[in-house]
Design a protein around this motif. Structure first.
Motif, PDB file in Angstrom:
ATOM      1  N   GLU A 169       4.277   5.941  -5.200  1.00  0.00           N
ATOM      2  CA  GLU A 169       4.337   5.902  -6.775  1.00  0.00           C
ATOM      3  C   GLU A 169       3.164   6.757  -7.085  1.00  0.00           C
ATOM      4  O   GLU A 169       3.438   7.489  -8.378  1.00  0.00           O
ATOM      5  CB  GLU A 169       3.993   4.526  -7.115  1.00  0.00           C
ATOM      6  CG  GLU A 169       5.407   3.614  -7.455  1.00  0.00           C
ATOM      7  CD  GLU A 169       5.118   2.153  -7.665  1.00  0.00           C
ATOM      8  OE1 GLU A 169       4.092   1.916  -7.981  1.00  0.00           O
ATOM      9  OE2 GLU A 169       6.199   1.428  -7.743  1.00  0.00           O
ATOM     10  N   TRP A 170       2.044   6.692  -6.395  1.00  0.00           N
ATOM     11  CA  TRP A 170       1.147   7.631  -6.814  1.00  0.00           C
ATOM     12  C   TRP A 170       1.730   9.158  -6.705  1.00  0.00           C
ATOM     13  O   TRP A 170       1.168   9.997  -7.728  1.00  0.00           O
ATOM     14  CB  TRP A 170       0.021   7.242  -6.050  1.00  0.00           C
ATOM     15  CG  TRP A 170      -1.246   8.517  -6.337  1.00  0.00           C
ATOM     16  CD1 TRP A 170      -2.174   8.357  -7.439  1.00  0.00           C
ATOM     17  CD2 TRP A 170      -1.562   9.521  -5.509  1.00  0.00           C
ATOM     18  NE1 TRP A 170      -2.943   9.322  -7.262  1.00  0.00           N
ATOM     19  CE2 TRP A 170      -2.991  10.032  -6.123  1.00  0.00           C
ATOM     20  CE3 TRP A 170      -1.244   9.937  -4.101  1.00  0.00           C
ATOM     21  CZ2 TRP A 170      -3.585  11.228  -5.606  1.00  0.00           C
ATOM     22  CZ3 TRP A 170      -2.043  11.092  -3.658  1.00  0.00           C
ATOM     23  CH2 TRP A 170      -2.986  11.558  -4.372  1.00  0.00           C
ATOM     24  N   ARG A 171       2.155   9.370  -5.465  1.00  0.00           N
ATOM     25  CA  ARG A 171       2.578  10.833  -5.512  1.00  0.00           C
ATOM     26  C   ARG A 171       3.690  11.399  -6.346  1.00  0.00           C
ATOM     27  O   ARG A 171       3.641  12.203  -7.016  1.00  0.00           O
ATOM     28  CB  ARG A 171       3.197  10.945  -4.121  1.00  0.00           C
ATOM     29  CG  ARG A 171       2.281  11.100  -2.831  1.00  0.00           C
ATOM     30  CD  ARG A 171       1.613  12.362  -2.772  1.00  0.00           C
ATOM     31  NE  ARG A 171       2.434  13.509  -2.858  1.00  0.00           N
ATOM     32  CZ  ARG A 171       2.006  14.992  -3.099  1.00  0.00           C
ATOM     33  NH1 ARG A 171       0.874  14.923  -3.310  1.00  0.00           N
ATOM     34  NH2 ARG A 171       2.825  15.763  -3.020  1.00  0.00           N
TER      35      ARG A 171
ATOM     36  N   ALA B 166       4.038  10.068  -9.403  1.00  0.00           N
ATOM     37  CA  ALA B 166       3.465  10.290 -10.875  1.00  0.00           C
ATOM     38  C   ALA B 166       2.591  11.609 -10.856  1.00  0.00           C
ATOM     39  O   ALA B 166       2.851  12.409 -11.663  1.00  0.00           O
ATOM     40  CB  ALA B 166       2.448   9.036 -11.017  1.00  0.00           C
ATOM     41  N   GLN B 167       1.987  12.021  -9.546  1.00  0.00           N
ATOM     42  CA  GLN B 167       1.501  13.561  -9.368  1.00  0.00           C
ATOM     43  C   GLN B 167       2.474  14.382  -9.606  1.00  0.00           C
ATOM     44  O   GLN B 167       2.121  15.509 -10.243  1.00  0.00           O
ATOM     45  CB  GLN B 167       0.855  13.422  -7.979  1.00  0.00           C
ATOM     46  CG  GLN B 167      -0.617  13.148  -8.164  1.00  0.00           C
ATOM     47  CD  GLN B 167      -1.465  13.666  -7.144  1.00  0.00           C
ATOM     48  OE1 GLN B 167      -0.830  13.945  -6.083  1.00  0.00           O
ATOM     49  NE2 GLN B 167      -2.811  13.960  -7.224  1.00  0.00           N
ATOM     50  N   GLU B 168       3.761  14.084  -9.009  1.00  0.00           N
ATOM     51  CA  GLU B 168       4.628  15.431  -8.992  1.00  0.00           C
ATOM     52  C   GLU B 168       5.103  15.485 -10.456  1.00  0.00           C
ATOM     53  O   GLU B 168       5.294  16.715 -10.834  1.00  0.00           O
ATOM     54  CB  GLU B 168       5.886  15.069  -8.174  1.00  0.00           C
ATOM     55  CG  GLU B 168       5.242  15.304  -6.735  1.00  0.00           C
ATOM     56  CD  GLU B 168       4.814  16.840  -6.416  1.00  0.00           C
ATOM     57  OE1 GLU B 168       5.506  17.403  -7.039  1.00  0.00           O
ATOM     58  OE2 GLU B 168       3.755  16.883  -5.623  1.00  0.00           O
TER      59      GLU B 168
ATOM     60  N   LYS C 219       0.891  -1.326   0.109  1.00  0.00           N
ATOM     61  CA  LYS C 219       0.095  -0.077   0.078  1.00  0.00           C
ATOM     62  C   LYS C 219       0.729   1.350  -0.012  1.00  0.00           C
ATOM     63  O   LYS C 219       0.464   2.215  -0.754  1.00  0.00           O
ATOM     64  CB  LYS C 219      -0.944   0.096   1.118  1.00  0.00           C
ATOM     65  CG  LYS C 219      -2.322  -0.723   0.948  1.00  0.00           C
ATOM     66  CD  LYS C 219      -3.088  -0.486   2.338  1.00  0.00           C
ATOM     67  CE  LYS C 219      -4.515  -1.046   2.219  1.00  0.00           C
ATOM     68  NZ  LYS C 219      -5.327  -1.144   3.262  1.00  0.00           N
TER      69      LYS C 219
ATOM     70  N   THR D  71       4.058   1.711  -0.947  1.00  0.00           N
ATOM     71  CA  THR D  71       4.645   1.827  -2.263  1.00  0.00           C
ATOM     72  C   THR D  71       3.783   2.234  -3.406  1.00  0.00           C
ATOM     73  O   THR D  71       4.180   3.209  -4.086  1.00  0.00           O
ATOM     74  CB  THR D  71       5.106   0.335  -2.513  1.00  0.00           C
ATOM     75  OG1 THR D  71       5.925  -0.351  -1.901  1.00  0.00           O
ATOM     76  CG2 THR D  71       6.020   0.604  -3.728  1.00  0.00           C
ATOM     77  N   GLN D  72       2.576   1.788  -3.118  1.00  0.00           N
ATOM     78  CA  GLN D  72       1.697   2.309  -4.227  1.00  0.00           C
ATOM     79  C   GLN D  72       1.514   3.870  -3.997  1.00  0.00           C
ATOM     80  O   GLN D  72       1.193   4.657  -4.816  1.00  0.00           O
ATOM     81  CB  GLN D  72       0.134   1.522  -3.962  1.00  0.00           C
ATOM     82  CG  GLN D  72       0.296   0.374  -4.619  1.00  0.00           C
ATOM     83  CD  GLN D  72      -1.060  -0.453  -4.552  1.00  0.00           C
ATOM     84  OE1 GLN D  72      -1.758  -0.129  -3.744  1.00  0.00           O
ATOM     85  NE2 GLN D  72      -1.087  -1.888  -5.143  1.00  0.00           N
ATOM     86  N   PHE D  73       1.342   4.371  -2.535  1.00  0.00           N
ATOM     87  CA  PHE D  73       1.270   5.498  -2.343  1.00  0.00           C
ATOM     88  C   PHE D  73       2.264   6.341  -2.976  1.00  0.00           C
ATOM     89  O   PHE D  73       1.892   7.476  -3.529  1.00  0.00           O
ATOM     90  CB  PHE D  73       0.746   5.655  -1.011  1.00  0.00           C
ATOM     91  CG  PHE D  73       0.749   7.049  -0.491  1.00  0.00           C
ATOM     92  CD1 PHE D  73      -0.353   7.793  -0.768  1.00  0.00           C
ATOM     93  CD2 PHE D  73       1.820   7.643   0.150  1.00  0.00           C
ATOM     94  CE1 PHE D  73      -0.527   9.216  -0.382  1.00  0.00           C
ATOM     95  CE2 PHE D  73       1.802   9.369   0.486  1.00  0.00           C
ATOM     96  CZ  PHE D  73       0.418  10.024   0.179  1.00  0.00           C
TER      97      PHE D  73
END
Lengths: 475, 75
Positions: free
Chosen positions: A328-330, A332-334, A322, A324-326
């Motif tokens: 990666e998500w951040r 990607a957002q940046e 979870k 790691t997923q978070f």
């Protein structure tokens, strides 16, 4: 002498016809004593009926004679029923006997009722004496005529329903003289032989035909028989004493066979059904236990230390994933945000701007000191010139003023347009701004030319600076 | 015990065997019965079925004619 003459045949025929038309003659019962009895080999019986005063010839044809339940004897008092007719050949009338009863026996229906009442009172019909028909009879005794449809019907039904059943046929006379003795003997023989159930019966017929089954001896034999007896006499509507005494009454011989013989196919089907259900039930019980066992095992395993460790490990892994997923998500957002800014900034030539600024700075640094010096030089120059020219200044000024006035006078009344004569034009761009150099326009621009007498809009097809000019600018 | 059950079973008629099977099934269909009892019932049911089969005695019979002297011969 009568005027009409007839032949013998005509007369006899006429008389026969008269008899035939008489209602009473057609169906008449006559009481009398049997005499002159002659049983012909053809089966017909010839005799006379007589009383003290008179005699009538009688004939009983084979078809009727066969139904007689007793042997006729000379001198026997009887009641004969039949038709009085004429025998044309011999010119004699006679009684054509259809049925014959011994005098004193009364009529059959009355006798039937009387016997039925008596036997009923004796308890021969009582339900409590009725024996149940066995569920599965293996051996079935049949008392009936060995020929005819009855035995065939029974055989057919039996073999169809259950070919494994043993049929024992005890042949018996079922009508006429000796029938009751024959039936009684049959029942007793089968009882002695030992069968599971006995069928006693015969096919349909008149009350006389069925009479053997109304005899007290037969009723007694059926009642006394220790083996269950099914009666099957005549058609469905025929009831005999035997039917009342029997343990079960079948409407027809076929029905008797169906009552006595269980359908083996149905039994086999039931057994197959039982077998399937047994199998299914035991499987279900077994499955149920396996299921419960699995349940216990699962619960046991769930609570084992190893399982708990595994659980924790799994939870850790889940959390890690979870997290790691978070991340990666951040990320990607940046990255997306950066991309958006970059997309906006990209058209600005970043390096160029910097270079220009640097260029400008360097120019400034180069020019600043020089500018001061130049300014001072110019000031000094100016001072010197001013010293040189000072005395004449006012004079010169006066002259120039005058000159100016003259020029002004000369220019008066002349519009700038006057100056556009002689092939000169005033050039402006689309915004009405004066075009003073080639650099101000591009090929394809619209320019406006103002001439002395009007304007021209023109498209630039070429814009080229003079070589000398270009060179000067470059340096 | 088993011997007694077997003896009892031998006495049962076809009809009684059918009734017995019906009863056995009713007991078996209750899935909460102890496993051992269930297997016992199943075995007894199977034995009853076999008995039924034996009782039907699947041999096709010829029709016999009973003579006056008590002897039989084929019809």
């Amino acid at each position: 002498m009568a005027k009409n003459i007839y032949s013998v045949s005509q007369v006899n025929s006429y008389i026969k016809n008269m008899f035939a038309q008489d209602y009473l003659m057609k169906n008449i019962s006559v009481r009398g004593e049997v005499s002159g009895l002659k049983a012909h080999s053809s089966g017909h019986i010839y005799f006379n009926l007589k009383d003290e005063k008179a005699l009538i010839p009688c004939v009983m044809f084979r078809s009727h004679a066969a139904l007689l339940r007793f042997r006729m004897k000379e001198g026997m008092q009887v009641v004969a029923n039949g038709e009085v007719g004429v025998y044309e050949r011999d010119g004699k009338y006679q009684l054509y006997v259809r049925a014959l009863e011994e005098e004193g026996k009364g009529n059959l229906a009355e006798e039937f009722e009387r016997l039925k009442k008596r036997l009923e009172e004796m308890g021969l019909f009582a339900a409590e004496y009725k024996k149940p028909i066995p569920f599965y009879a293996k051996t079935i005794g049949v008392v009936t005529a060995p020929t005819g449809s009855v035995i065939h019907d029974i055989i057919n039904v039996t073999t169809r329903r259950n070919p494994y059943v043993q049929l024992i046929l005890c042949p018996a006379a079922v009508q006429g003289e000796g029938a009751k003795e024959s039936i009684v003997r049959g029942i007793r023989q089968l009882e002695q032989y030992g069968v599971d159930v006995i069928i006693v019966g015969r096919g349909g017929g008149s009350i006389e035909d069925l009479w053997a089954f109304n005899e007290e001896e037969v009723a007694q034999a059926i009642f006394e028989c220790t083996i269950p007896v099914i009666s099957a006499v005549g058609h469905e509507t025929d009831f005999t004493i035997a039917d009342f005494v029997a343990d079960l009454r079948a409407p027809t011989p076929s029905a008797a066979a169906e009552l006595a013989v269980r359908d083996v196919h149905e039994l086999e089907e039931r057994m197959e059904n039982f077998r399937r259900k047994l199998q299914y039930s035991i499987d279900a019980v077994h499955k149920n236990y396996v299921y419960r066992l699995d349940g216990y095992r699962n619960r046991l395993e769930k609570n084992s230390p190893r399982m708990q460790l595994d659980n924790m490990r799994e939870r850790t892994m889940v959390l890690e994933e979870k997290f790691t997923q978070f991340l990666e998500w951040r990320l990607a957002q940046e990255r997306m945000r950066y991309q958006r800014i970059w997309d906006r900034l990209y058209p600005m030539p970043d390096g160029w701007l910097k270079r220009q600024r640097m260029h400008y700075e360097s120019l400034r640094e180069r020019f600043l000191p020089t500018a001061g010096r130049i300014l001072q030089n110019r000031r000094q120059q100016y001072g010197r010139i001013a010293e040189r020219f000072r005395p004449d200044m006012d004079k010169v000024l006066q002259e120039k003023k005058t000159q100016y006035r003259i020029l002004l006078e000369r220019m008066k009344g002349r519009s700038p347009l006057e100056r556009l004569s002689g092939g000169y034009a005033y050039l402006a761009d689309e915004k009405k701004k004066a075009v003073t150099g080639v650099a101000q326009v591009k090929v394809g621009d619209i320019v406006h030319l103002r001439l002395r007498d009007g304007r021209i809009a023109a498209k630039v097809t070429e814009a080229k600076a003079d070589q000398a000019d270009v060179d000067r600018r470059r340096s | 015990m088993a011997v007694m059950a077997e003896e009892k079973q031998k006495e049962r008629s076809l009809e009684e065997n059918f009734a017995f099977l019906e009863e056995t099934l009713k007991k078996l269909e209750d899935s909460e019965i102890p496993l051992e009892t269930a297997f016992g019932l199943y075995e007894e049911g199977m034995r009853a079925l076999k008995a039924c089969n034996d009782q039907i005695d699947k041999v096709e019979k010829k029709i016999q004619l009973l003579q006056e002297n008590g002897e039989t011969n084929d019809f």
